[in-house]
Each structure stands twice: as structure tokens, then as C-alpha cells.
Design a protein around this motif. Sequence first.
Motif, PDB file in Angstrom:
ATOM      1  N   SER A 176       0.677  -1.263   0.139  1.00 56.82           N
ATOM      2  CA  SER A 176      -0.084  -0.028  -0.072  1.00 56.82           C
ATOM      3  C   SER A 176       0.924   1.199  -0.123  1.00 56.82           C
ATOM      4  N   VAL A 177       0.418   2.115  -0.514  1.00 53.26           N
ATOM      5  CA  VAL A 177       0.816   3.759  -0.371  1.00 53.26           C
ATOM      6  C   VAL A 177       0.502   4.550   1.113  1.00 53.26           C
ATOM      7  N   VAL A 178      -1.036   4.542   0.966  1.00 55.47           N
ATOM      8  CA  VAL A 178      -1.374   5.374   2.202  1.00 55.47           C
ATOM      9  C   VAL A 178      -1.322   4.634   3.376  1.00 55.47           C
ATOM     10  N   ARG A 179      -1.727   3.341   3.773  1.00 55.54           N
ATOM     11  CA  ARG A 179      -2.006   2.739   4.959  1.00 55.54           C
ATOM     12  C   ARG A 179      -0.583   2.554   5.583  1.00 55.54           C
ATOM     13  N   SER A 180       0.576   2.297   4.671  1.00 54.31           N
ATOM     14  CA  SER A 180       1.955   2.212   5.370  1.00 54.31           C
ATOM     15  C   SER A 180       2.511   3.318   5.851  1.00 54.31           C
ATOM     16  N   HIS A 181       1.789   4.453   5.575  1.00 50.71           N
ATOM     17  CA  HIS A 181       2.457   5.796   6.220  1.00 50.71           C
ATOM     18  C   HIS A 181       1.319   6.437   7.124  1.00 50.71           C
ATOM     19  N   ALA A 182       0.175   6.070   7.198  1.00 48.70           N
ATOM     20  CA  ALA A 182      -1.018   6.560   7.683  1.00 48.70           C
ATOM     21  C   ALA A 182      -0.909   6.264   9.264  1.00 48.70           C
ATOM     22  N   THR A 183      -1.946   7.187  10.081  1.00 48.19           N
ATOM     23  CA  THR A 183      -2.263   6.818  11.394  1.00 48.19           C
ATOM     24  C   THR A 183      -3.357   6.081  11.335  1.00 48.19           C
ATOM     25  N   VAL A 184      -3.246   4.641  11.956  1.00 50.42           N
ATOM     26  CA  VAL A 184      -4.486   3.739  11.807  1.00 50.42           C
ATOM     27  C   VAL A 184      -4.950   3.745  13.229  1.00 50.42           C
ATOM     28  N   VAL A 185      -6.340   3.711  13.526  1.00 45.44           N
ATOM     29  CA  VAL A 185      -7.217   3.521  14.483  1.00 45.44           C
ATOM     30  C   VAL A 185      -8.144   2.392  14.713  1.00 45.44           C
ATOM     31  N   PRO A 186      -7.798   1.489  15.278  1.00 48.60           N
ATOM     32  CA  PRO A 186      -8.760   0.495  15.691  1.00 48.60           C
ATOM     33  C   PRO A 186     -10.070   0.836  16.039  1.00 48.60           C
ATOM     34  N   MET A 187     -11.100   0.146  15.276  1.00 50.25           N
ATOM     35  CA  MET A 187     -12.311   0.779  15.545  1.00 50.25           C
ATOM     36  C   MET A 187     -13.386  -0.389  16.400  1.00 50.25           C
ATOM     37  N   GLU A 188     -13.375  -0.225  17.707  1.00 51.30           N
ATOM     38  CA  GLU A 188     -14.320  -1.249  18.485  1.00 51.30           C
ATOM     39  C   GLU A 188     -15.694  -1.186  18.012  1.00 51.30           C
ATOM     40  N   THR A 189     -16.227  -0.274  17.411  1.00 50.15           N
ATOM     41  CA  THR A 189     -17.567   0.319  17.050  1.00 50.15           C
ATOM     42  C   THR A 189     -17.686   0.612  15.543  1.00 50.15           C
TER      43      THR A 189
END
Length: 455
Positions: A176-189
Motif C-alpha cells: 500500500s501507499v497510504v496505509r503504510s504511512h497513515a495513522t491507523v485507529v482500531p475501531m471497536e464500533t
Amino acid sequence: MPTTPTVPRTSDELEEMLHDPKQRTEILKDTSTLKDFIVAYGEQQQGDGTELRRMVAEETQRVLAQTLKEKEVSAKETDAIKRLNLDPQARAANMLTSHRQGTAHNPQAIGAKLDGEFTNAADFFASAWHLNPDPEAGAKMQRLRNSYSSVVPADGGFLVPETLRSQLLQIALEMSVVRSHATVVPMETARVPFPTIDVTSNASSVFGGMIGYWGEEGAALTDAAGKFGKVLLDAKKLTGFSMVPNELLTDSIISFAALIESLWPRALAWYEDVAFTSGSGTGEPLGYLGNPASVAVAAESGQGSATVLYENIVKMYSRMLPASLSQAVWVCSPDVFPQLMTMALSVGTGGSAIMVANAAGPAPLTIFGRPLIITEKAKVLGAQGDIAFVDLSYYLIGDRQQMTAATSTEYRFANDQTAFRIIERVDGQPWIKSAITPQNGGSTLSPFVELAARP
């Protein structure tokens, strides 16, 4: 067929179940059911991949390391011992802004209930094929559907085990281009508000209203408060779909399932990147190109429609948020690459070639010391966004950490084909809502800088 009670993930869930007369009766209806429930709850709390197992393993490593030190074991011998990474910054749970957090195994995710049921993704996809001639595969999937129907989304299909989901996304991450540099937030809902600082200017205050004063000792202080907002991450449904001849599946279902294990992560990474780059925000993520916080650097006077000039690159660099200069990347279309490699800098009435990208240096290519990523997901040469300078840590990816997979022959029954479908839920939004006026009142700055269209 009787259903197996859902195994609680926490002590609070266990207490809630035992206070429910219906669930309590189901658990205590016979000694066999009670025994299975207790064993399953124990595995949930201290089985492979749980926090307790991780803590025990780390403590064991510490004790072992101390023992080796006290016994004065040679360095050569100690190097041969494989140790866990005990760096707290390397654990996904402690890395809120890490792009790898959403891809790491989450023991609290819905699919964690199915961990250990399949040896790998190929085994899962082979078992999920409803025409699989192996009766044990069909029986296993039916048992899992009955046991975990309460946590399978309305879309139907089989819940993908968390170990497999994280493995698939780890493969996708590298492509990936974006996911590999982005801030990922796990979503519980399905919908998660994420805090952000509502800032548009640093001229008179910072962080949207925080003000500092110099004053004499004992002087009265002036009240100041920052303005905080929120980015609403609303999980969108990304569906992967493919048609496969039944003859191919019948002849070699395991081989085909292994191929899917490789191809699906590539497909998911592709469509995620397209949406994260230029999505409209309606029914899909809002892309970072052209978002309200981006800055578009205007073309030079008289500039050609299909050109990128050295002056464009310099001015784009100057509009990057200074705090982001050490982690921003250049993203451009393949059509832009020849422009970068053949740039000329005007000198009086003549000109001289200027190498903006370090073509002779080691990969990756860089411009002014920052990596250059070439992707067809950028805009075409001449359009706004054909080249951008971006700090993608300011782009939020909300990851529901939930996947389902299903197969069907009904759609192409007459063609003797099976439809494979996989669904994930994800969203993407810029973290800030507008460009920022700097303290000196100069041109606005942003972590998202693009070159404007050259009509």
C-alpha cells in the motif's frame, strides 16, 4: 443442532452472562456443556495470543536473561538464544499513531473467537467453499456458523479469524501507499469519533486557542483554552468479488485457496489506496487529495499544461508544515516522472539541467531528501494532484478489524462458476480540517500540499 454459548471476552461479560437467566440455563444445562464453557473461557483468558501469555513470556525472558548474566554465559551463546522484543514502543497496543496497529493481531477483535480453527488462510478459504467435497470442512464451517452467528454481520458469510485477518493485512501493508504511512485507529464500533485540534492559525495562538504570556513573577495569568473538535470515523464497506470456474476449484481447491491468500491482500490494498487518495467521502473514505486542509500551489505564469517545473517543486516544499518536513513523502503519477528527471533551471537567457530526484543514489528516489513514491493512483499529468508532498501521518484510517468471506454459485449458476466475496470495513479522513496560517502571517501551511492544475 444446539448452539454453543458465546464465550465472554472479559470478566464483566462473564458476570453479565451469569446474571442472564436464559444464558445461565444454557451454560448449566449439563456437565458437558459447563465443562466446555469453562475450558473455552480459560483459553480466551490465557490461550495463545492473549495478554497473559505475552506477560508470562516476557517475564520468562527477563528471568532467563538475568540467569545468563549471573552465570557469565559467553556472548556467542547468548546471541544464539532467540529473545522476544521487549521494547514497549514495538508493541502495537502502545502505538496509537502506528500504521501497523490496525494490522496487528487484536485478541479483543470479533474474529479472535475463531483463532486456532484453521491452519492458514488457504485452509480457511478452502473450507469456506460451500461445494468443498470434504465433509469435515463443511461440518466445521456449519458448526462455526451456528456457534458464532451472533457476531457475524448482517451481510452473511463466515467471520474471518483474527489471526488470518491480521496476516492478510500485513501482506497488504507492504503493497500500500497510504496505509503504510497513515495513522491507523482500531475501531471497536462501526462509528468512532477521534479527537482533533481545531486550528487554523498560529499567528496569535497555537493548538486552536492556547496562548502563552511572558510576565513578571506573581502577575495575574490570562485564561486561554484550546479548541478541540473531532473527526468522525464511520466504517465503510469494501467488498472484494471474483468469479472462478468450478472445474478449477474441484481440481485443486487448496492451490486456488493459496492463490487467493496472496491476491486478496493485493486487491484490498489497491482499492483502499484509491479511496484514501482521492475518495469522495460519500459511501467511501475521503481522500487526502483535494481535502479541505490541503494547499494547492499555483502554476507559474505561462506554464505549459503538461509540465512540472523546478519552481513548482520548490514552492510545494515551502508550503509543507515545518514539523512534517522530516516525515513527508512525495507522491506522483508515472507521467510526472519524466518531468522530474529532465527539469531545467533558467539562468539568464540560457538554462541548465537540474536533477531534482537522486536517480544515481540508492532506492527509493528522493526529492530534497524526502522519498518519492510513483503510483498510478495519483492524478494524470496536468491535473491537480499529479504530484503531491504529503505527511500521511495526518491521515486517519479507521479499521473495524473485522472481515467476512462467503461463496455462492447462484449468481453464475448457468456458467458453472463460484462467486467469492470478502468484506472489510474501513474509513479514512484527514486529521485536520484546514490549512494553518503560520505565526509570521506568511502563506498557509499544511501536511497536504499539491500542485494545482495547469490548464
